[in-house]
Design an enzyme around this catalytic site. Structure first.
Site, PDB file in Angstrom:
ATOM      1  N   ASP A 283      -2.724   1.781  -8.411  1.00 63.16           N
ATOM      2  CA  ASP A 283      -1.585   1.589  -7.509  1.00 63.16           C
ATOM      3  C   ASP A 283      -1.359   0.090  -7.295  1.00 63.16           C
ATOM      4  O   ASP A 283      -2.225  -0.603  -6.755  1.00 63.16           O
ATOM      5  CB  ASP A 283      -1.933   2.285  -6.184  1.00 63.16           C
ATOM      6  CG  ASP A 283      -0.828   2.173  -5.156  1.00 63.16           C
ATOM      7  OD1 ASP A 283       0.185   1.481  -5.399  1.00 63.16           O
ATOM      8  OD2 ASP A 283      -0.993   2.787  -4.083  1.00 63.16           O
TER       9      ASP A 283
ATOM     10  N   ASN B 127      16.212  -1.800  -7.691  1.00 59.46           N
ATOM     11  CA  ASN B 127      17.580  -1.536  -8.175  1.00 59.46           C
ATOM     12  C   ASN B 127      18.492  -2.642  -7.646  1.00 59.46           C
ATOM     13  O   ASN B 127      18.081  -3.429  -6.789  1.00 59.46           O
ATOM     14  CB  ASN B 127      18.060  -0.134  -7.768  1.00 59.46           C
ATOM     15  CG  ASN B 127      18.107   0.047  -6.271  1.00 59.46           C
ATOM     16  OD1 ASN B 127      18.827  -0.671  -5.562  1.00 59.46           O
ATOM     17  ND2 ASN B 127      17.312   0.981  -5.767  1.00 59.46           N
TER      18      ASN B 127
ATOM     19  N   GLY C  70       9.842   5.859  -6.382  1.00 62.63           N
ATOM     20  CA  GLY C  70       8.889   5.299  -7.344  1.00 62.63           C
ATOM     21  C   GLY C  70       8.089   4.137  -6.770  1.00 62.63           C
ATOM     22  O   GLY C  70       7.705   4.139  -5.593  1.00 62.63           O
TER      23      GLY C  70
ATOM     24  N   ASP D 143       9.079   1.172  -6.153  1.00 60.78           N
ATOM     25  CA  ASP D 143       9.885   0.474  -5.143  1.00 60.78           C
ATOM     26  C   ASP D 143       9.600   1.061  -3.748  1.00 60.78           C
ATOM     27  O   ASP D 143       9.298   0.326  -2.791  1.00 60.78           O
ATOM     28  CB  ASP D 143      11.368   0.658  -5.517  1.00 60.78           C
ATOM     29  CG  ASP D 143      12.314  -0.293  -4.809  1.00 60.78           C
ATOM     30  OD1 ASP D 143      11.829  -1.200  -4.110  1.00 60.78           O
ATOM     31  OD2 ASP D 143      13.538  -0.129  -4.965  1.00 60.78           O
TER      32      ASP D 143
HETATM   33  N1  AR6 Z   1       1.858   1.493  -8.691  1.00 63.97           N
HETATM   34  C1  AR6 Z   1       2.068   1.172  -9.992  1.00 63.97           C
HETATM   35  N2  AR6 Z   1       2.987   1.798 -10.762  1.00 63.97           N
HETATM   36  C2  AR6 Z   1       3.709   2.792 -10.183  1.00 63.97           C
HETATM   37  C3  AR6 Z   1       3.554   3.177  -8.835  1.00 63.97           C
HETATM   38  C4  AR6 Z   1       2.572   2.481  -8.068  1.00 63.97           C
HETATM   39  N3  AR6 Z   1       2.349   2.750  -6.780  1.00 63.97           N
HETATM   40  N4  AR6 Z   1       4.427   4.206  -8.576  1.00 63.97           N
HETATM   41  C5  AR6 Z   1       5.094   4.447  -9.729  1.00 63.97           C
HETATM   42  N5  AR6 Z   1       4.666   3.615 -10.704  1.00 63.97           N
HETATM   43  P1  AR6 Z   1      10.004   3.697 -11.279  1.00 63.97           P
HETATM   44  P2  AR6 Z   1      12.227   2.441 -12.765  1.00 63.97           P
HETATM   45  C6  AR6 Z   1       5.113   3.494 -12.105  1.00 63.97           C
HETATM   46  O1  AR6 Z   1      10.680   5.016 -11.334  1.00 63.97           O
HETATM   47  O2  AR6 Z   1      12.079   3.407 -13.869  1.00 63.97           O
HETATM   48  C7  AR6 Z   1      13.476   3.319  -7.808  1.00 63.97           C
HETATM   49  O3  AR6 Z   1      14.051   4.330  -7.036  1.00 63.97           O
HETATM   50  C8  AR6 Z   1       5.751   4.697 -12.747  1.00 63.97           C
HETATM   51  O4  AR6 Z   1       4.778   5.582 -13.258  1.00 63.97           O
HETATM   52  O5  AR6 Z   1       9.376   3.287  -9.999  1.00 63.97           O
HETATM   53  O6  AR6 Z   1      12.388   0.982 -13.093  1.00 63.97           O
HETATM   54  C9  AR6 Z   1      14.216   1.989  -7.720  1.00 63.97           C
HETATM   55  O7  AR6 Z   1      14.767   1.784  -6.433  1.00 63.97           O
HETATM   56  C10 AR6 Z   1       6.569   4.040 -13.869  1.00 63.97           C
HETATM   57  O8  AR6 Z   1       5.773   3.847 -15.040  1.00 63.97           O
HETATM   58  O9  AR6 Z   1      11.027   2.485 -11.679  1.00 63.97           O
HETATM   59  C11 AR6 Z   1      15.288   2.141  -8.757  1.00 63.97           C
HETATM   60  O10 AR6 Z   1      16.423   2.809  -8.260  1.00 63.97           O
HETATM   61  C12 AR6 Z   1       6.916   2.678 -13.307  1.00 63.97           C
HETATM   62  O11 AR6 Z   1       6.143   2.511 -12.132  1.00 63.97           O
HETATM   63  C13 AR6 Z   1      14.610   2.968  -9.821  1.00 63.97           C
HETATM   64  O12 AR6 Z   1      13.580   3.706  -9.173  1.00 63.97           O
HETATM   65  C14 AR6 Z   1       8.368   2.479 -12.965  1.00 63.97           C
HETATM   66  O13 AR6 Z   1       8.917   3.674 -12.447  1.00 63.97           O
HETATM   67  C15 AR6 Z   1      13.967   2.099 -10.875  1.00 63.97           C
HETATM   68  O14 AR6 Z   1      13.475   2.907 -11.911  1.00 63.97           O
END
Ligand code: AR6
Length: 177
Positions: A15, A29, A37, A39
């Site tokens: 994490d 975003n 996610g 964020d």
């Molecule tokens: N620590 C590390 N990695 C993580 C964690 C964490 N706590 N949680 C998720 N991941 P995403 P995107 C990984 O969806 O695709 C949001 O709503 C996850 O497994 O967070 O760039 C924003 O506001 C994945 O590999 O980001 C945007 O609207 C990676 O982080 C949108 O999502 C990125 O997944 C951005 O989408």
């Protein structure tokens, strides 16, 4: 890759909100107002000071364009700063996605250079909700960071933080290649 560059680069599974890097990189975003996610996890763990600064940046420059990056406090996180970058939504690959994803890494690293940040930890930008194919995203992340480290002194260390086993394997492969 020279030995001095490889020693400045590693992969950690877990994490990103728990990591005590100088800065962690958020997959944000364009609104900069938070989301799900990684964020959502960063804003929850870091508290309201992060969103306050994001709002100030929004008021100044109207959010953050895809491929660009901004920096705020880390609030209550162990990291001092959060770099927010906006990855491309995957749309088949011919809409400039690879160039935009590469720009996310370079622009985040440019902020780290500007502020002389010791260590930067990247999440896997665009590989969650935004649907970027994970192997391609890992290859771009590793290529951009390696190129940067080979030509810049700052940041001194970069960590790729992978959440799932699949990304862990893909980054290890990309780093071995
Ligand atoms: N620590 C590390 N990695 C993580 C964690 C964490 N706590 N949680 C998720 N991941 P995403 P995107 C990984 O969806 O695709 C949001 O709503 C996850 O497994 O967070 O760039 C924003 O506001 C994945 O590999 O980001 C945007 O609207 C990676 O982080 C949108 O999502 C990125 O997944 C951005 O989408």
């Amino acid at each position: 890759m020279s030995d001095s560059t490889s020693s400045r680069l590693r992969v950690v599974q877990g994490d990103i909100t728990k990591l005590a890097a100088t800065a962690i990189v958020n997959a944000a975003n364009s609104s900069l107002l938070g989301g799900g996610g990684v964020d959502g996890a960063i804003h929850r763990a870091g508290g309201p000071a992060i969103l306050d600064e994001c709002r100030q940046i929004r008021a100044r420059q109207g959010g953050c364009k895809t491929g660009e990056a901004v920096i705020t406090t880390g609030g209550r996180l162990p990291a001092q700063y959060v770099i927010h970058t906006v990855g491309p939504v995957w749309n088949g690959g011919s809409k400039g996605e690879p160039e935009l994803l590469a720009a996310c890494y370079r622009n985040s690293l440019a902020l780290a250079l500007e502020r002389r940040l010791e260590s930067v930890a990247f999440s896997s930008i665009s590989t969650g909700v935004y649907g970027y194919p994970k192997a391609d995203a890992a290859a771009i992340a590793v290529r951009e960071v390696r190129q940067w480290l080979a030509t810049h002194e700052w940041p001194q260390e970069v960590v790729f933080v992978v959440f799932d086993e699949e990304n862990n394997r893909l980054y290890e492969q990309a780093l071995a290649g």
